[in-house]
Design a protein around this motif. Structure first.
Motif, PDB file in Angstrom:
ATOM      1  N   LYS A 433       0.862  -1.078   0.447  1.00 32.03           N
ATOM      2  CA  LYS A 433       0.078   0.424   0.014  1.00 32.03           C
ATOM      3  C   LYS A 433       0.163   1.488   0.159  1.00 32.03           C
ATOM      4  O   LYS A 433       0.750   2.740   0.295  1.00 32.03           O
ATOM      5  N   GLN A 434       2.223   0.287  -0.292  1.00 33.41           N
ATOM      6  CA  GLN A 434       3.003   2.015  -0.147  1.00 33.41           C
ATOM      7  C   GLN A 434       3.702   2.001  -1.384  1.00 33.41           C
ATOM      8  O   GLN A 434       3.484   1.232  -2.746  1.00 33.41           O
ATOM      9  N   LEU A 435       4.738   2.778  -1.988  1.00 36.96           N
ATOM     10  CA  LEU A 435       5.230   3.185  -3.451  1.00 36.96           C
ATOM     11  C   LEU A 435       5.633   2.501  -3.572  1.00 36.96           C
ATOM     12  O   LEU A 435       6.761   1.383  -3.015  1.00 36.96           O
ATOM     13  N   HIS A 655      -1.905  12.062 -10.214  1.00 39.94           N
ATOM     14  CA  HIS A 655      -1.268  12.506  -9.378  1.00 39.94           C
ATOM     15  C   HIS A 655      -1.261  12.621  -7.732  1.00 39.94           C
ATOM     16  O   HIS A 655      -0.011  12.199  -6.433  1.00 39.94           O
ATOM     17  N   TYR A 656      -2.041  13.369  -7.057  1.00 39.94           N
ATOM     18  CA  TYR A 656      -2.210  13.868  -5.694  1.00 39.94           C
ATOM     19  C   TYR A 656      -3.039  13.130  -4.671  1.00 39.94           C
ATOM     20  O   TYR A 656      -2.832  13.020  -3.914  1.00 39.94           O
ATOM     21  N   GLU A 657      -4.402  12.832  -6.110  1.00 41.91           N
ATOM     22  CA  GLU A 657      -5.263  11.426  -5.581  1.00 41.91           C
ATOM     23  C   GLU A 657      -4.230  10.105  -5.172  1.00 41.91           C
ATOM     24  O   GLU A 657      -5.288   9.478  -4.349  1.00 41.91           O
ATOM     25  N   ASP A 658      -3.967   9.684  -6.167  1.00 47.35           N
ATOM     26  CA  ASP A 658      -2.671   8.247  -5.315  1.00 47.35           C
ATOM     27  C   ASP A 658      -2.979   8.244  -3.811  1.00 47.35           C
ATOM     28  O   ASP A 658      -2.213   8.442  -3.373  1.00 47.35           O
ATOM     29  N   ARG A 659      -3.094   7.267  -4.161  1.00 53.87           N
ATOM     30  CA  ARG A 659      -3.033   6.342  -2.340  1.00 53.87           C
ATOM     31  C   ARG A 659      -1.692   6.411  -2.140  1.00 53.87           C
ATOM     32  O   ARG A 659      -2.092   6.266  -0.717  1.00 53.87           O
ATOM     33  N   VAL A 664       2.138   7.882   2.429  1.00 54.20           N
ATOM     34  CA  VAL A 664       3.086   7.290   2.550  1.00 54.20           C
ATOM     35  C   VAL A 664       3.781   9.286   2.573  1.00 54.20           C
ATOM     36  O   VAL A 664       4.068   9.462   3.681  1.00 54.20           O
ATOM     37  N   ALA A 665       3.302  10.218   2.020  1.00 59.77           N
ATOM     38  CA  ALA A 665       3.465  11.797   2.161  1.00 59.77           C
ATOM     39  C   ALA A 665       2.573  12.408   3.472  1.00 59.77           C
ATOM     40  O   ALA A 665       3.393  12.771   4.660  1.00 59.77           O
ATOM     41  N   THR A 666       1.727  11.694   4.351  1.00 59.18           N
ATOM     42  CA  THR A 666       0.589  11.276   5.672  1.00 59.18           C
ATOM     43  C   THR A 666       1.919  10.616   6.936  1.00 59.18           C
ATOM     44  O   THR A 666       0.594  10.520   7.291  1.00 59.18           O
ATOM     45  N   ILE A 687      -8.114  15.020  -0.269  1.00 61.40           N
ATOM     46  CA  ILE A 687      -7.232  15.661   0.717  1.00 61.40           C
ATOM     47  C   ILE A 687      -7.987  16.322   1.441  1.00 61.40           C
ATOM     48  O   ILE A 687      -7.857  16.305   2.856  1.00 61.40           O
ATOM     49  N   LYS A 688      -9.960  16.389   0.854  1.00 57.78           N
ATOM     50  CA  LYS A 688     -10.744  16.623   2.265  1.00 57.78           C
ATOM     51  C   LYS A 688     -10.865  16.166   3.099  1.00 57.78           C
ATOM     52  O   LYS A 688     -11.020  15.999   3.936  1.00 57.78           O
ATOM     53  N   SER A 689     -10.774  14.782   2.696  1.00 52.82           N
ATOM     54  CA  SER A 689     -10.312  13.635   4.200  1.00 52.82           C
ATOM     55  C   SER A 689      -9.572  14.149   4.826  1.00 52.82           C
ATOM     56  O   SER A 689      -9.768  13.855   6.179  1.00 52.82           O
TER      57      SER A 689
END
Length: 865
Positions: A433-435, A655-659, A664-666, A687-689
């Motif tokens: 579930k990561q890159l 690009h942004y919403e790729d889970r 990883v980012a969060t 992002i909103k979630s």
């Protein structure tokens, strides 16, 4: 396609030829591996023990480790086991930080020079040569044999101590488990008795109240049953004379008996008819009473105060065991290396000379003159980045008993074959579930060119390029993790780690809820009350627009630099309450990270950092600036996430919403995350979630007209929000109310709610849908708001649900161990000591008063009062 390595031959020839592949699962005796795990100086959860066991008994195994769940910890345990099994292990990865973490852990447990680090860095090579020379200095002198004998004596001494303590711990666990079974049995008997008595009172007493239960006297069940038997005989006999008259003596006897029942049980006489039905009901009630009294007497004989003392002894023994295990590990490596160097010293000396060179030709020539089997036998623990293995090791099959590859999702098949070729077992570690491979940026290949190469080397009727794609064999698209996970029928066992230690729960809960809820979520091991008081997230909306040429939101970059100056130069973490509460000081400044979703903005931030800060300032906080791809395998105390979004400009939702990128980012921050953004696009759901999780609002801009609208303010929805009070309606029994009464009395004695906070039914269970460290829930929690100390008050005997068939005792002991690993102090309420002959004890009972005195003393100790 010949392979000199049998495992690789089985793996690839079977796949290429379309044959089913069977992997061995019995490479080592089960007991040998378990014994080696038992002596490790490192605590392991049940899942981690399972992962270590499978790594050594299975030809191929897979460990899935979500962020912060102890992958490096588990890999370290796998490598430590090699010492006690007399096996050789190699850890490889693309990412240097992943290697460094395990290497430092090995040095922590075993000392310097305990592992060989295959590194291209000059400084690392020099350090490695120095440590090898220190080992070599211990041989070839008159003191060698006495020193070796001393190492072996220490090893034997500490092994004996470990085995003795292990035996004592197991005996304690067994006897404690038996005592817990008795207490659980008592709990259920008491509850059945209590329900029966309540039903009795409902039937025979008029207008009774629950609080009158304590007013009834004790019952002599044996005598009462005898009287009932006499009454039953009287009712069964002919109570009339032959002339039709009533046998007066018998009637009077029955009347006196039922009058005694009315008086004894404070019953309503009109509701106690003198018949056989009443007799049978009374008998059932009294038999249950008698059974309960016998159980109480037996329990009092068996465990008067055993549980409390056994728990204290067990905890002390485990601490002593951990110390002896640490000493044994150091003695084991010293005795092993010095003993092997008696034969391998000359080969190790040549190896030490080889690694001072960096010229590939010179290294290759020197490598051919070294017997590496002797070198590896002397130093069985090796770590290194895959690209540098050829500078340290020859390309020979099965040099190692096990090869572990960390971050396997970022390693393609072609890259890993040289490492796997050198081993006879394979263990892959990472998280699907990561890159993955595309994010590694370490190997690129034109797909069209790859197809031409494949067709050339695998002509028909071999495996076609499209078939290779289906079987996850392509270098350009598939990682070794993809390949291993594609094997059918569960032939490769997967162990998923689930205890999250890295981040504070306010941050980790988003990761758990969003990305791992399907797997049951993560156990958040930092979820203790003192941590839940901390603020861990802030979002900063800066407005502005993205430059169409540079693809940068300058407002975000400027705000970020302003904050970095406050932290690096102004030490803002010592003054800002939200950051100060995390314990950062000048002596312990936070490490900092900046994650940008856009590489262009990342590069701009890096340039500004160079302009604004000196190298010493950057190094002081270990500042790392990168994209999510750069941060995989890295974490920092405080992380800034810059989105590079203005809400209007075109944005790549994929690009942004790729889970995987978002995961990883969060999940990189340990203590605190700052989200810096211009504005949020209307359809940015992930992002909103993220903002919603922290109860934050957001702003969006209607494209074209520039009109801004505010997102809905959400309700803060932390699942651990206890509303900071005791909920009496959650007490499930009269007993829980009595415990709550006593705990409230304790709180009043120590300053009231301003000093201490009392909660109950604290959710702590994945079984009921809450990500946390425990199983089921905590009965009561007391928090000292002054110093952050907290204690869980647990009622013994209460069932805690399990989903794997374990007994109450097994589940109870593991539950306590998990809570203790998570940092909880636990005070146990011995259920049986709160009752006297089936009735809740009152404060006039000296024995109960002693029980309360002991409880309050334990609470004061745990809360530092």
């Amino acid at each position: 396609m010949p392979f000199e390595n049998p495992l690789l031959a089985k793996l690839f020839e079977g796949i290429l030829e379309g044959r089913q592949v069977e992997f061995r699962t019995d490479l080592l005796p089960r007991d040998d591996v378990l014994k080696a795990i038992d002596v490790l100086p490192i605590p392991l959860s049940r899942r981690q023990r399972e992962a270590v066991f499978r790594a050594w008994t299975h030809e191929v195994s897979y460990i899935q480790g979500p962020p912060g769940t102890g992958k490096s910890h588990t890999i370290t345990a796998i490598m430590l086991v090699a010492l006690f099994l007399k096996k050789r292990v190699l850890l490889v990865s693309h990412k240097k930080p992943a290697i460094d973490v395990v290497y430092e852990k090995l040095r922590q447990f075993l000392g310097h020079g305990s592992a060989v680090y295959a590194s291209h860095e000059t400084e690392q090579r020099q350090q490695m040569r120095g440590e090898l020379q220190q080992w070599l200095s211990k041989i070839g002198t008159l003191q060698t044999q006495p020193e070796l004998d001393e190492f072996r004596r220490k090893r034997a001494h500490h092994r004996g101590k470990v085995e003795q303590l292990l035996s004592e711990v197991r005996k304690l666990e067994t006897s404690l488990g038996e005592a817990l079974k008795w207490e659980q049995d008592y709990y259920h008997r008491q509850e059945r008795f209590h329900r029966n008595r309540r039903a009795y009172l409902t039937r025979f007493r008029k207008g009774h109240k629950e609080n009158e239960l304590e007013l009834a006297p004790d019952v002599d069940a044996v005598r009462a049953l005898s009287v009932l038997a006499d009454a039953e005989r009287l009712l069964g006999e002919d109570t009339h004379t032959s002339g039709g008259g009533v046998a007066r003596q018998k009637v009077l006897h029955l009347k006196r008996f039922f009058a005694a029942c009315v008086k004894q049980f404070k019953a309503d006489g009109s509701r106690v008819p003198p018949n056989l039905a009443t007799i049978n009901y009374l008998r059932e009630h009294l038999e249950l009473t008698f059974d309960f009294q016998r159980a109480t007497e037996a329990l009092a004989r068996i465990i008067p105060d055993y549980l409390s003392e056994a728990r204290r002894t067990l905890r002390r023994k485990r601490e002593d065991l951990r110390k002896q295990q640490a000493e044994l590990s150091k003695a084991q490596i010293a005795a092993h290396v010095v003993g092997e160097l008696q034969e391998a010293g000359y080969e190790v000396q040549k190896f030490s000379g080889m690694i001072k060179h960096v010229n590939p030709t010179l290294i290759s020539r020197k490598m051919q003159a070294i017997d590496f089997s002797q070198v590896i036998d002397a130093f069985p623990l090796w770590v290194g980045q895959m690209r540098h293995l050829g500078e340290f090791l020859p390309f020979e099959p099965e040099l190692f008993d096990l090869v572990v590859v960390d971050e396997a999702s970022q390693v393609n098949i072609a890259e890993i074959i040289p490492a796997f070729y050198r081993g006879s077992r394979i263990c892959v570690v990472w998280d699907d579930k990561q890159l993955g491979l595309n994010a590694a940026g370490l190997f690129t290949l034109n797909r069209q060119f790859e197809e031409l190469i494949w067709s050339k080397h695998f002509p028909q009727p071999g495996v076609s390029y499209s078939q290779a794609d289906q079987r996850l064999l392509l270098v350009s698209k598939h990682s070794i993790l993809d390949f291993v996970c594609s094997l059918e029928d569960g032939r490769v066992p997967k162990t998923t780690l689930d205890e999250h230690f890295r981040s504070y729960p306010q941050l980790a809960s988003f990761t758990s809820d969003t990305f791992y809820h399907v797997d049951g979520g993560l156990r958040l091991m930092k979820e203790v009350p003192k941590n839940l008081e901390l603020e861990c997230f802030n979002c900063i909306e800066v407005g502005g627009t993205r430059d169409p040429d540079t693809k940068i939101v300058s407002n975000e970059v400027d705000e970020l630099i302003r904050w970095l100056k406050k932290l690096i130069c102004g030490r803002h973490y010592e003054h800002e309450p939200a950051l100060c509460a995390h314990g950062f000081t000048n002596e312990r400044p936070p490490t900092l990270g900046v994650i940008s979703f856009l590489s262009s903005q990342r590069d701009a931030i890096r340039e500004r950092v160079i302009e604004e800060f000196s190298p010493a300032e950057v190094q002081s906080c270990h500042l790392l600036v990168g994209t999510p791809e750069d941060f995989q395998g890295n974490e920092r105390d405080i992380v800034f996430i810059t989105l590079g979004l203005d809400g209007v400009s075109k944005w790549g939702r994929g690009h942004y919403e790729d889970r995987k990128r978002f995961n990883v980012a969060t999940s990189r921050a340990i203590h605190y995350t700052f989200l810096v953004y211009g504005a949020i696009p209307p359809n940015a759901r992930l992002i909103k979630s993220y903002l919603t999780h922290f109860g934050k609002s957001w702003r969006t801009r209607a494209e074209g007209d520039g009109v801004e609208s505010a997102g809905k303010q959400t309700v803060h929805r932390y699942r651990w929000d206890w509303n900071r009070k005791l909920h009496r309606e959650l007490c499930e029994s009269e007993f829980e109310h009595r415990v709550a009464d006593c705990l409230e009395e304790f709180v009043r004695q120590h300053g009231g709610d301003k000093s201490l906070k009392l909660f109950n039914q604290v959710q702590a269970s994945r079984e009921i849908g809450v990500s946390s460290c425990g199983q089921k829930r905590l009965d009561f929690v007391v928090l000292n708001s002054g110093n952050g100390a907290c204690v869980a008050v647990e009622v013994d005997g209460r069932d805690h649900f399990t989903d794997d068939g374990r007994s109450y005792s097994q589940a109870h002991l593991e539950r306590v161990e998990i809570l203790q690993r998570a940092g909880w102090e636990i005070v146990h309420v011995p259920y049986y000591r709160w009752w006297r002959h089936g009735w809740l004890s009152d404060r006039s009972d000296p024995q109960f008063e002693s029980t309360l005195t002991q409880l309050f003393g334990e609470l004061r100790k745990c809360l530092d009062l």
